[in-house]
Design a protein around this motif. Structure first.
Motif, short mmCIF file in Angstrom:
data_model
loop_
_atom_site.label_atom_id
_atom_site.label_comp_id
_atom_site.label_asym_id
_atom_site.label_seq_id
_atom_site.Cartn_x
_atom_site.Cartn_y
_atom_site.Cartn_z
N SER A 288 0.83 -1.21 0.00
CA SER A 288 0.00 0.00 0.00
C SER A 288 0.86 1.26 0.00
N ARG A 289 1.92 1.26 0.82
CA ARG A 289 2.79 2.44 0.86
C ARG A 289 3.49 2.64 -0.48
N GLN A 290 3.97 1.53 -1.08
CA GLN A 290 4.68 1.65 -2.35
C GLN A 290 3.73 2.11 -3.46
N PHE A 291 2.52 1.58 -3.49
CA PHE A 291 1.56 1.97 -4.52
C PHE A 291 1.21 3.45 -4.39
N LYS A 292 1.11 3.94 -3.16
CA LYS A 292 0.81 5.36 -2.97
C LYS A 292 1.97 6.23 -3.43
N ARG A 293 3.22 5.75 -3.25
CA ARG A 293 4.37 6.49 -3.77
C ARG A 293 4.31 6.58 -5.29
N TRP A 294 3.89 5.48 -5.92
CA TRP A 294 3.82 5.45 -7.38
C TRP A 294 2.72 6.36 -7.93
N THR A 295 1.55 6.33 -7.30
CA THR A 295 0.36 6.94 -7.91
C THR A 295 -0.24 8.11 -7.14
N GLY A 296 0.15 8.27 -5.87
CA GLY A 296 -0.48 9.30 -5.05
C GLY A 296 -1.78 8.83 -4.42
N GLN A 297 -2.19 7.58 -4.70
CA GLN A 297 -3.41 7.00 -4.14
C GLN A 297 -3.08 5.68 -3.48
N SER A 298 -3.86 5.32 -2.45
CA SER A 298 -3.72 3.99 -1.89
C SER A 298 -4.38 3.00 -2.84
#
Length: 324
Positions: A288-298
């Motif tokens: 979840s943290r990595q995806f939010k870094r990639w996209t700005g969204q959880s």
């Protein structure tokens, strides 16, 4: 399961058969937008993991790329390769309107061909400019402000992207020798291109194998082991990969994960925990943290947004852990 190359080898040989080449590459199209800005507008220095292409619709832009200053006139198209630090500024008193898009493609020969020219301006009125502008204006015409994009819309955008790739490649092929010789002297040797392409393909194959695994333990792609399997040091592998692709092998692996993560998250029958496990994450929180870094969204926000846009109900399994 037999891969495509093995299947082809197993086919009966016909002396009169004529084959098209196998095409297997990952592409990414992102950040495409049009904007109207006032005189003095400027973007701070930045660099991107992919190519950026800009069309100046109205006005004039001044771009500083790797310390060199370029004036991009109205109607001209600017191509900025990956990893090049640059700033853009509107220098026309009446303001400026531009269109910008970013793209990545993991074809080392194509990427190197474009990067060997460094930054490139396709001046307004030239044959190359007129052809490329048709593609860019097609994308501009597809910009929606209120409706979700359909799968057909996305396929049309991808088709236009491949048209642009062909036009950029043809323009590079037609460059006079004197124009490209200085840049080409800094290009990677064929051996380096071979290793970079082989590393990219091996990472892709290992990642796809990870997605198919049925093992109970989390499987991860070991980039250093992949590089070493070609009989070269990890340091040299990293160096040639960066030179050809403009990013590290780990960044390339992350781009594969992001593309696959979006596809999986859009499938409501899969829990986010299952998706995290498939992508090699031991804990959902790490994914979840990595995806939010990639996209700005959880992941959950991305799933809900996609469900709302498509009119599908949101799955109640969104926060579930993978079944043991």
């Amino acid at each position: 399961m037999m891969d495509i190359r093995s299947q082809l080898r197993e086919m009966p040989h016909h002396t009169l058969a004529h084959w098209l080449p196998i095409i297997d590459c990952n592409i990414k199209f992102y950040g495409a937008h049009s904007q109207q800005v006032p005189c003095g507008w400027a973007m701070p220095e930045e660099s991107h993991p992919g190519f950026e292409i800009m069309l100046i619709i109205e006005g004039t832009q001044e771009s500083v790329i790797h310390g060199y200053t370029y004036t991009v006139e109205e109607g001209s198209i600017l191509l900025i390769p990956p990893g090049f630090k640059h700033t853009n500024q509107c220098v026309s008193t009446e303001g400026m309107t531009y269109f910008s898009a970013h793209f990545n493609v993991d074809d080392p020969v194509f990427t190197l061909k474009l990067m060997s020219q460094h930054s490139r301006i396709y001046a307004a009125g030239t044959a190359d400019n007129r052809k490329m502008r048709v593609v860019l204006e097609s994308w501009m015409g597809m910009i929606n402000v209120s409706e979700a994009y359909t799968s057909t819309d996305k396929m049309i955008m991808q088709a236009r992207m491949f048209e642009l790739f062909a036009l950029l490649s043809q323009a590079a092929d037609n460059e006079p020798e004197a124009t490209t010789s200085v840049a080409a002297s800094h290009a990677p040797a064929p051996t380096a291109m071979h290793y970079a392409g082989a590393i990219a393909e091996a990472i892709k194959q290992a990642f796809h194998a990870q997605l198919r695994t049925k093992e109970s333990s989390v499987s991860t792609v070991k980039v250093e082991q992949i590089i070493s399997s070609f009989g070269i040091s990890p340091g040299y592998g990293l160096q040639v990969f960066r030179k050809v692709y403009g990013r590290s092998p780990r960044a390339y692996l992350s781009s594969l994960k992001l593309q696959e993560a979006k596809v999986l998250i859009e499938q409501p029958e899969l829990s986010l925990g299952e998706i995290a496990w498939k992508l090699g994450y031991t804990h959902l929180s790490h994914f979840s943290r990595q995806f939010k870094r990639w996209t700005g969204q959880s992941p959950l926000q991305y799933r809900n947004h996609h469900a709302e846009a498509s009119g599908d109900p949101v799955s109640h399994r969104s926060e579930s852990s993978p079944e043991s």
